[in-house]
Scaffold this motif. Structure first.
Motif, mmCIF file in Angstrom:
data_model
loop_
_atom_site.group_PDB
_atom_site.id
_atom_site.type_symbol
_atom_site.label_atom_id
_atom_site.label_comp_id
_atom_site.label_asym_id
_atom_site.label_seq_id
_atom_site.Cartn_x
_atom_site.Cartn_y
_atom_site.Cartn_z
ATOM 1 N N ARG A 1 42.040 62.151 33.343
ATOM 2 C CA ARG A 1 43.225 61.690 34.072
ATOM 3 C C ARG A 1 43.948 60.644 33.237
ATOM 4 O O ARG A 1 43.337 59.928 32.436
ATOM 5 N N PHE A 2 45.233 60.516 33.441
ATOM 6 C CA PHE A 2 46.041 59.541 32.719
ATOM 7 C C PHE A 2 45.676 58.129 33.160
ATOM 8 O O PHE A 2 45.553 57.853 34.354
ATOM 9 N N ASP A 3 45.490 57.230 32.184
ATOM 10 C CA ASP A 3 45.086 55.868 32.511
ATOM 11 C C ASP A 3 46.260 54.899 32.628
ATOM 12 O O ASP A 3 46.058 53.698 32.834
ATOM 13 N N GLY A 4 47.484 55.406 32.503
ATOM 14 C CA GLY A 4 48.648 54.556 32.688
ATOM 15 C C GLY A 4 49.082 53.796 31.453
ATOM 16 O O GLY A 4 50.071 53.069 31.481
ATOM 17 N N MET A 5 48.345 53.941 30.335
ATOM 18 C CA MET A 5 48.670 53.188 29.127
ATOM 19 C C MET A 5 48.618 54.133 27.931
ATOM 20 O O MET A 5 47.549 54.389 27.379
ATOM 21 N N ASP A 6 49.783 54.652 27.561
ATOM 22 C CA ASP A 6 49.827 55.653 26.489
ATOM 23 C C ASP A 6 50.678 55.217 25.304
ATOM 24 O O ASP A 6 51.035 56.024 24.463
ATOM 25 N N GLY B 1 57.825 52.985 15.445
ATOM 26 C CA GLY B 1 56.801 54.006 15.596
ATOM 27 C C GLY B 1 56.376 54.652 14.297
ATOM 28 O O GLY B 1 55.507 55.533 14.309
ATOM 29 N N ALA B 2 56.938 54.218 13.170
ATOM 30 C CA ALA B 2 56.572 54.823 11.880
ATOM 31 C C ALA B 2 55.115 54.591 11.530
ATOM 32 O O ALA B 2 54.537 55.323 10.714
ATOM 33 N N ASP B 3 54.492 53.575 12.135
ATOM 34 C CA ASP B 3 53.089 53.279 11.844
ATOM 35 C C ASP B 3 52.130 54.005 12.787
ATOM 36 O O ASP B 3 50.915 53.790 12.715
ATOM 37 N N LEU B 4 52.658 54.849 13.662
ATOM 38 C CA LEU B 4 51.807 55.512 14.646
ATOM 39 C C LEU B 4 51.478 56.957 14.295
ATOM 40 O O LEU B 4 50.911 57.676 15.112
ATOM 41 N N ASP B 5 51.859 57.394 13.082
ATOM 42 C CA ASP B 5 51.496 58.739 12.653
ATOM 43 C C ASP B 5 49.976 58.901 12.670
ATOM 44 O O ASP B 5 49.240 58.085 12.118
ATOM 45 N N GLY B 6 49.507 59.960 13.316
ATOM 46 C CA GLY B 6 48.084 60.201 13.384
ATOM 47 C C GLY B 6 47.392 59.446 14.486
ATOM 48 O O GLY B 6 46.169 59.542 14.647
ATOM 49 N N VAL B 7 48.149 58.652 15.264
ATOM 50 C CA VAL B 7 47.585 57.916 16.383
ATOM 51 C C VAL B 7 48.080 58.570 17.677
ATOM 52 O O VAL B 7 49.272 58.855 17.812
ATOM 53 N N ASP B 8 47.188 58.792 18.604
ATOM 54 C CA ASP B 8 47.543 59.487 19.837
ATOM 55 C C ASP B 8 48.213 58.551 20.834
ATOM 56 O O ASP B 8 47.768 58.385 21.961
ATOM 57 N N GLN C 1 52.385 56.721 21.716
ATOM 58 C CA GLN C 1 53.801 56.644 21.382
ATOM 59 C C GLN C 1 54.190 55.177 21.268
ATOM 60 O O GLN C 1 53.473 54.288 21.719
ATOM 61 N N ALA C 2 55.347 54.937 20.661
ATOM 62 C CA ALA C 2 55.828 53.568 20.525
ATOM 63 C C ALA C 2 56.260 53.060 21.889
ATOM 64 O O ALA C 2 56.922 53.760 22.656
ATOM 65 N N ALA C 3 55.869 51.837 22.238
ATOM 66 C CA ALA C 3 56.236 51.250 23.510
ATOM 67 C C ALA C 3 57.747 51.253 23.656
ATOM 68 O O ALA C 3 58.474 50.877 22.741
ATOM 69 N N GLY C 4 58.211 51.694 24.790
ATOM 70 C CA GLY C 4 59.647 51.756 25.042
ATOM 71 C C GLY C 4 60.234 53.114 24.796
ATOM 72 O O GLY C 4 61.365 53.397 25.199
ATOM 73 N N ASP C 5 59.497 54.011 24.101
ATOM 74 C CA ASP C 5 59.997 55.359 23.851
ATOM 75 C C ASP C 5 59.856 56.227 25.103
ATOM 76 O O ASP C 5 58.980 56.017 25.907
#
Length: 350
Positions: free
Chosen positions: A324-329, A337-344, A346-350
């Motif tokens: 289930r979704f934990d509310g923090m994705d 968000g360029a530093d989030l490649d390969g990380v599951d 998204q950038a906050a605010g997107d």
């Protein structure tokens, strides 16, 4: 209490540190100045030698209380503070973030003001507080090194937050050979902590990690249960309801860490962090003397076995069996968000 070195700085910290954000503010419960000082004294008496504060906590109040608490005991501690916010010219609005100020001139002035409040001529560990990667210019790094040369600081760190994330900042700290990165890191929230450990290992760097929020805002120390009603001013209330609902389910899969009563879940959560060689210290959010007594004793409980570490890893990869979704994705990113490649995430605010 055991101790570890921050990077290769020669500065040692107790494996469990005292995060002094709990004093000087009411975000983690109201207490009088006398009670705040007593809490610091109890931490020292319990073997904690690493005190971590920041100039923005209570707009200087935390530093003043720590300075008062350390009268006659300054030589017992490794003292750290953080600078980077202009709270002098801006009032605090709830838990919102204040404007930052990270320039060579501000750094020098802010450090001198902090030393005055702490009633000391130096701190062993100085951290930039939530600096964006583009704010830490060569001039800023030079100013920090000058403070070290002047004997006002011994080790340098980069504290990341206030929301979880900022991978670019931690990677840059490793590249610049900062002595430590401070970040949210716990069994449930392993990003970005495990990312920084991987970066440190890949570069064979001497940077350490200081782990804060080791109990995931009350879940892993079982201070937030299904019956808990978080008050409006309680800092833990910023978490979405889904976070706690899924967390209570995840928690049950970790009961093996208590090892038949030899460790509490809160102590096991600290020991899990200390199973990483790169983690120099863990700074729980102490609310009472009882918390201090119990969690300062965590390093004296049985270390996690290799099998226990592997079981936690397997559970983490399976989201602890919760579908289930934990509310923090999302993670905070200062580079879009360029530093989030390969990380599951998204950038906050997107």
């Amino acid at each position: 209490m055991k101790h570890r070195e921050l990077g290769d700085s020669g500065v040692e910290v107790s494996e469990v540190g005292f995060g002094a954000w709990v004093v000087g503010t009411d975000w983690w419960g109201d207490r009088t100045e006398e009670q705040a000082v007593e809490l610091v004294h109890h931490a020292l008496d319990s073997g904690i030698t690493y005190i971590d504060t920041g100039d923005v906590y209570g707009h200087g109040d935390s530093e003043e209380l720590v300075g008062r608490a350390l009268e006659g005991r300054r030589d017992e501690v490794t003292l750290s503070t953080k600078i980077g916010y202009d709270f002098y010219n801006h009032p605090q609005a709830g838990h919102g973030e204040l404007p930052k100020e990270i320039t060579p001139e501000w750094i020098r002035t802010a450090v001198d003001r902090s030393l005055d409040r702490l009633n000391t001529d130096h701190v062993e560990f100085l951290q930039l507080h939530n600096a964006n990667v583009d704010e830490v210019t060569p001039d800023v790094v030079e100013a920090l090194e000058e403070l070290r040369e002047d004997g006002k600081v011994d080790a340098l760190g980069w504290a990341l937050g206030p929301s979880i994330g900022w991978l670019a900042e931690g990677d840059r700290a490793v590249e610049l050979d900062f002595d430590a990165i401070q970040t949210v890191f716990n069994v449930f929230e392993q990003t970005p902590g495990r990312h920084f450990i991987e970066t440190i290992r890949a570069h064979d760097a001497d940077t350490s990690v200081v782990a804060r929020v080791p109990h995931s805002s009350g879940l892993l120390n079982e201070q937030v249960t299904p019956e808990t009603e978080l008050g409006k001013g309680d800092h833990r209330a910023h978490r979405p309801t889904e976070w706690y609902e899924t967390g209570w389910e995840k928690l049950e899969s970790l009961r093996f860490l208590e090892r038949g009563g030899k460790r509490t879940m809160a102590q096991a959560s600290i020991q899990w962090l200390l199973s990483h060689d790169e983690v120099a210290a863990v700074t729980p959010t102490f609310r009472t003397k009882e918390d201090v007594t119990a969690w300062a004793a965590a390093p004296d409980t049985p270390p996690l076995s290799d099998d226990e570490v592997r079981r936690v890893e397997d559970l983490y990869q399976e989201n602890f069996g919760v579908d289930r979704f934990d509310g923090m994705d999302s993670l905070r990113s200062s580079v879009g968000g360029a530093d989030l490649d390969g990380v599951d995430k998204q950038a906050a605010g997107d």
